[in-house]
Design an enzyme around this catalytic site. Structure first.
Site, PDB file in Angstrom:
ATOM      1  N   ASP A   1      25.061  15.658  16.137  1.00 13.61           N
ATOM      2  CA  ASP A   1      24.639  15.022  17.478  1.00 13.61           C
ATOM      3  C   ASP A   1      23.095  14.575  17.412  1.00 13.61           C
ATOM      4  O   ASP A   1      21.974  14.338  17.753  1.00 13.61           O
ATOM      5  CB  ASP A   1      24.349  15.988  18.647  1.00 13.61           C
ATOM      6  CG  ASP A   1      25.629  16.058  18.716  1.00 13.61           C
ATOM      7  OD1 ASP A   1      27.033  15.145  18.626  1.00 13.61           O
ATOM      8  OD2 ASP A   1      25.840  16.574  20.416  1.00 13.61           O
TER       9      ASP A   1
ATOM     10  N   LYS B   1      31.705  13.131  21.587  1.00  9.15           N
ATOM     11  CA  LYS B   1      32.309  14.252  22.401  1.00  9.15           C
ATOM     12  C   LYS B   1      31.327  14.489  23.748  1.00  9.15           C
ATOM     13  O   LYS B   1      30.321  14.356  24.203  1.00  9.15           O
ATOM     14  CB  LYS B   1      31.924  14.939  21.067  1.00  9.15           C
ATOM     15  CG  LYS B   1      30.284  15.362  20.901  1.00  9.15           C
ATOM     16  CD  LYS B   1      30.661  16.600  19.799  1.00  9.15           C
ATOM     17  CE  LYS B   1      29.108  17.376  19.680  1.00  9.15           C
ATOM     18  NZ  LYS B   1      27.994  17.525  20.745  1.00  9.15           N
TER      19      LYS B   1
ATOM     20  N   CYS C   1      24.814  22.351  20.210  1.00  9.49           N
ATOM     21  CA  CYS C   1      26.201  21.933  19.537  1.00  9.49           C
ATOM     22  C   CYS C   1      26.997  22.698  18.185  1.00  9.49           C
ATOM     23  O   CYS C   1      27.880  22.376  17.967  1.00  9.49           O
ATOM     24  CB  CYS C   1      25.733  20.949  19.957  1.00  9.49           C
ATOM     25  SG  CYS C   1      25.824  20.198  21.665  1.00  9.49           S
TER      26      CYS C   1
HETATM   27  C1  C5J Z   1      23.163  19.195  21.356  1.00  8.83           C
HETATM   28  C2  C5J Z   1      22.893  19.484  24.103  1.00  8.83           C
HETATM   29  N1  C5J Z   1      24.043  18.497  20.844  1.00  8.83           N
HETATM   30  N2  C5J Z   1      21.917  20.448  23.253  1.00  8.83           N
HETATM   31  N3  C5J Z   1      22.976  18.657  22.928  1.00  8.83           N
HETATM   32  O1  C5J Z   1      22.551  20.566  20.673  1.00  8.83           O
HETATM   33  O2  C5J Z   1      22.675  20.056  24.804  1.00  8.83           O
END
Ligand code: C5J
Length: 230
Positions: free
Chosen positions: A26, A131, A164
């Site tokens: 991400d 995802k 994540c």
């Molecule tokens: C991720 C989030 N990528 N913190 N998303 O950690 O919402």
């Protein structure tokens, strides 16, 4: 089979480079860039920017070694049919998934903010997983892709450490993968969560896996390449 020994905690780990994947979680514009969704929520995005240079170096080394590279992006279909109401109906209505954000609709696939930052942009042949959840295995074909490549170890990094990245490591660990968090290539808006999340991975003899640093992986890859050239 070309193996390498990565210095890590709670102990060094030997992996076969051909059976190891670099999973970058991400690294999306909306989470990292000034002016993005993350910043509009009041977060200090400079905390995430710190992870970009080491991740760039790690990615370059992985590419050079021919390692499988996987990028993930959190995001949903434009009609939100894959977004659970329990996830959407949270927080201020102007900052919800699907609402208009500074870089397009928030966490919607295909919007500029949902894409990966230019510094770490995937090249041809690298896998990009969209995802809908926090973990990269949930409702994706990641497991199938890893199984088809015979992967048994994952170098995991990205943002955010405790959300994540951690969920993916937990999912991977339960599926039998040896998961190695690359600490300096992970980041969080909450430094204390980052620290504790990494400590949790390696606690109790490595209850979720191992923790290392990018320089140690780069050095292990270099040593392995030098040994192979002898
Ligand atoms: C991720 C989030 N990528 N913190 N998303 O950690 O919402």
């Amino acid at each position: 089979m070309t193996s390498m020994v990565i210095q890590a905690e709670p102990g060094a780990i030997t992996v076969d480079i051909g059976r190891t994947a670099l999973v970058i979680i991400d690294m999306q514009r909306d989470f990292l860039e000034p002016g993005g969704f993350g910043e509009t929520l009041g977060n200090d995005v400079s905390l995430l920017a710190k992870a970009v240079p080491p991740t760039k170096a790690l990615l370059a080394a992985a590419r050079k070694a021919g390692m499988l590279v996987i990028h993930t992006r959190e995001g949903h279909r434009p009609d939100l049919s894959d977004a659970p109401p329990a996830k959407v109906n949270r927080g201020s209505p102007t900052h919800r998934i699907g609402a208009p954000g500074p870089m397009g609709r928030i966490l919607i696939r295909g919007e500029p903010g949902q894409d990966i930052i230019p510094e770490l942009y995937p090249i041809e042949g690298e896998v990009v997983i969209d995802k809908p959840g926090k973990g990269a295995f949930f409702a994706t074909d990641l497991g199938l892709i890893l199984a088809n490549r015979g992967i048994d170890a994952l170098l995991v990094c990205g943002v955010t450490t405790e959300v994540c990245v951690h969920t993916t490591i937990r999912e991977g660990n339960d599926r039998g993968y040896r998961c190695i968090a690359v600490g300096d290539c992970c980041a969080s808006y909450f430094p204390e969560f980052h620290e504790v999340a990494l400590r949790m991975v390696k606690a109790q003899g490595g209850i979720f896996g191992w923790v290392t640093e990018s320089a140690k992986v780069v050095s292990a890859l270099g040593a392995s390449a030098a040994a192979a050239a002898e």
